[in-house]
Design an enzyme around this catalytic site. Structure first.
Site, PDB file in Angstrom:
ATOM      1  N   SER A 120       0.804  -1.213   0.000  1.00 20.16           N
ATOM      2  CA  SER A 120       0.000   0.000   0.000  1.00 20.16           C
ATOM      3  C   SER A 120       0.840   1.269   0.000  1.00 20.16           C
ATOM      4  O   SER A 120       0.360   2.330  -0.418  1.00 20.16           O
ATOM      5  CB  SER A 120      -0.943  -0.003   1.208  1.00 20.16           C
ATOM      6  OG  SER A 120      -0.225  -0.225   2.409  1.00 20.16           O
ATOM      7  N   ASP A 147      -1.596   6.389  12.157  1.00 21.37           N
ATOM      8  CA  ASP A 147      -0.928   5.668  11.069  1.00 21.37           C
ATOM      9  C   ASP A 147       0.367   6.398  10.742  1.00 21.37           C
ATOM     10  O   ASP A 147       0.358   7.456  10.102  1.00 21.37           O
ATOM     11  CB  ASP A 147      -1.855   5.619   9.850  1.00 21.37           C
ATOM     12  CG  ASP A 147      -1.223   4.905   8.656  1.00 21.37           C
ATOM     13  OD1 ASP A 147      -0.036   4.502   8.741  1.00 21.37           O
ATOM     14  OD2 ASP A 147      -1.910   4.767   7.626  1.00 21.37           O
ATOM     15  N   HIS A 182       1.788   5.095   6.356  1.00 18.64           N
ATOM     16  CA  HIS A 182       1.348   5.686   5.087  1.00 18.64           C
ATOM     17  C   HIS A 182       1.510   7.202   5.113  1.00 18.64           C
ATOM     18  O   HIS A 182       1.600   7.806   6.176  1.00 18.64           O
ATOM     19  CB  HIS A 182      -0.103   5.287   4.814  1.00 18.64           C
ATOM     20  CG  HIS A 182      -0.303   3.817   4.710  1.00 18.64           C
ATOM     21  ND1 HIS A 182      -0.773   3.050   5.766  1.00 18.64           N
ATOM     22  CD2 HIS A 182      -0.088   2.951   3.686  1.00 18.64           C
ATOM     23  CE1 HIS A 182      -0.838   1.779   5.395  1.00 18.64           C
ATOM     24  NE2 HIS A 182      -0.427   1.686   4.139  1.00 18.64           N
TER      25      HIS A 182
END
Length: 415
Positions: free
Chosen positions: A147, A387, A390
C-alpha cells in the site's frame, strides 16, 4: 455545332468534386484537431501515396533540467517552498482515495505539503506532466508492491491527470491492479498489489490477511505473468515483512510450513524475484527500478525527548542526521547485495534517508483503518490508532516521483 452537356451529365461532374472537397475539409479538420490536442508533440505530413504520416517530436530537455554527472540526488535537505509546492491539491485530483486526503479528513495544518527536496550540489528538474506523458507514449509504467507503493501510484496519477482533457483519461480497478490510462498517448500508469513480491496468502488486493502471514518464498509466477512486457517497472517490498522478527513460509513443498527469520526469508524472496528479472527482462525495451524501504515514525523518542508518542502532531521535518529504528539496515544490505549481483541493470531509488526526515508527512489520525475513517474515539487515542506508515497526499511520495521523473528524463535525453 457545340452541344451543351445536359443537367444530368453536369451533375455527374459536380457531385464527385463536391464529395472530394468535403472529404478534404474533414481530413484537414481532423489533422488540425490532432495538432491542437497533441500539445505540439507530433507533426503530420501528407504522403504522396495518400494519408498522413505522424512523426513524434522529441521532448526538449533544457540545460537546467540536466542533472550534473556525479550528483547524488538522494543526498540533500528539505527546504520550505510554498510557491512551487504542492504540485497539485486534493481538490485538483479527485482520484485520490480517502486514506491519503489528510486535509479533507480534518488535519489542521498543511505545512507538510510545502517542503521541496533539494539535493546537494544540483537541482531536480521541475516536474513537467506533458513531458512525462510524451516519454510514456505507447508505454506502460507499473508500480509493484504494497500500500505504500500504491501511494506512489496515486501520487503519479495526480501529477499527470490535470493536463489530460476530460474524456481522454480513465481509472479502472481490476484487482490486483489499478490502471490509469491517458488515451491520447496510448499510455498507462498502473499499480499491482504484491506486498511480498513473491506469492503469499495476502495476495488478494482488498481481502487480505494482515495478522496471519504465510509466504511462498520460491513462487512468483502468479505475479510475474502480469509484469511481462511492461516497459517501466518500479518494485518495492518492505513493511509487510516487518510485522514480527519471524515469518511463516514455504519453500518447495507447500505443506511444509516453517518459521523463518525475516531477514533470511527476505533474502530468499529477493533471490526468487532476481531470478525472474534475469530470465525475463529485455534490457533493450524495459527499465526496472527498485525502491528502498519507506520509513516509519512509530516512536517519537527517536527524534526528541519522547512521551511514548509517535508521528501524531508532528508538523516539521527532522533537521540534521537521523536514521530511525523502523528502517532495517540488514534489509538494506540484502537489497544492495542481491541487486549488485544481477546481470540486468536494476536501478535503486534510494528514498529511505530523505524520507526519514519527514516525521510530519504521515496520515496519522487523518487516514483510514480497515477501509474506514477513524472514529472520534479512535482519533482521541493516537498512541494506538495513528498511522505512521502511510503518507498524506500531496506529500512525500510526490518527491519520490519527482526523482523517478528526473531519472527518466535523463534517460530520454541520452537516447
Amino acid at each position: 455545332m457545340t452541344i451543351l452537356p445536359s443537367n444530368d451529365r453536369r451533375n455527374q461532374f459536380i457531385f464527385p468534386a463536391a464529395l472530394v472537397s468535403l472529404l478534404f475539409i474533414a481530413s484537414l479538420r481532423i489533422v488540425l484537431e490532432n495538432l491542437k490536442n497533441s500539445h505540439h508533440s507530433r507533426s503530420f505530413f501528407w504522403q504522396p501515396g495518400g494519408g498522413y504520416r505522424v512523426v513524434r517530436r522529441p521532448v526538449g530537455v533544457s540545460n537546467d533540467e540536466i542533472i550534473e554527472k556525479g550528483c547524488n540526488i538522494f543526498e540533500g535537505k528539505w527546504v520550505w517552498d510554498n510557491v512551487s509546492h504542492p504540485l497539485y491539491t486534493e481538490e485538483s485530483c479527485p482520484l485520490l482515495v480517502k486514506q491519503v486526503t489528510c486535509l479533507k479528513n480534518g488535519r489542521p495544518d498543511s505545512y507538510y505539503q510545502n517542503w521541496k527536496w533539494q539535493p546537494d550540489g544540483c537541482n531536480l528538474p521541475r516536474f513537467n506532466a506533458l513531458k512525462l506523458l510524451e516519454i510514456l507514449r505507447d508505454k506502460r509504467l507499473m508500480f509493484v508492491g504494497d500500500s505504500v507503493q500504491r501511494g506512489m501510484f496515486d501520487s503519479m496519477v495526480c501529477l499527470v491527470q490535470s493536463v489530460i482533457p476530460e474524456g481522454k483519461k480513465s481509472l479502472k480497478r481490476v484487482p490486483p491492479r489499478k490502471i490509469f490510462r491517458a488515451e491520447e498517448y496510448n499510455a498507462s500508469i498502473e499499480y499491482y498489489w504484491a506486498p511480498f513480491l513473491v506469492e503469499s496468502i495476502s495476495d488478494h488486493a482488498t481481502n487480505h490477511t494482515v495478522l496471519k502471514r504465510l509466504v511462498r518464498l520460491d513462487s512468483i509466477s502468479n505475479h510475474s505473468k502480469q509484469w511481462e512486457g511492461v516497459d517501466i517497472l518500479v518494485f518495492e517490498s518492505y513493511v509487510w515483512w516487518m510485522h514480527k522478527p519471524t515469518i511463516n513460509a514455504t519453500y518447495g513443498n507447500l505443506k511444509n510450513v516453517q518459521e523463518y527469520n525475516v531477514t533470511k526469508a527476505y533474502r530468499i524472496a529477493m533471490e526468487t524475484w532476481a531470478n525472474w528479472i534475469e530470465t525475463s527482462i529485455n534490457t533493450h525495451d524495459q527499465k526496472v527500478f527498485f525502491m528502498t524501504m519507506s520509513p516509519t515514525h512509530l516512536w517519537n523518542w527517536e527524534w526528541k525527548t519522547g512521551d511514548g508518542g509517535n508521528c501524531f502532531g508532528e508538523s516539521q521535518p527532522i533537521q540534521g542526521p537521523y536514521w530511525g529504528t523502523g528502517s532495517n539496515l540488514d534489509i538494506m544490505g540484502i537489497v544492495k547485495d542481491v541487486l549488485g549481483r544481477l546481470r540486468v541493470n536494476v536501478r535503486v531509488l534510494n528514498i529511505t534517508q530523505l524520507s526519514e526526515y519527514r516525521k510530519d508527512g504521515h496520515a496519522s489520525i487523518y487516514g483510514e483503518r480497515k477501509g474506514k475513517l477513524l472514529t472520534k474515539e479512535q482519533r482521541s487515542d493516537p498512541k494506538n490508532f495513528a498511522d505512521c506508515i502511510h503518507w498524506c497526499l500531496p506529500g512525500v511520495p510526490d518527491t519520490w516521483n519527482e526523482i523517478l521523473y528526473a531519472v527518466l528524463l535523463q534517460d530520454y535525453r541520452k537516447f
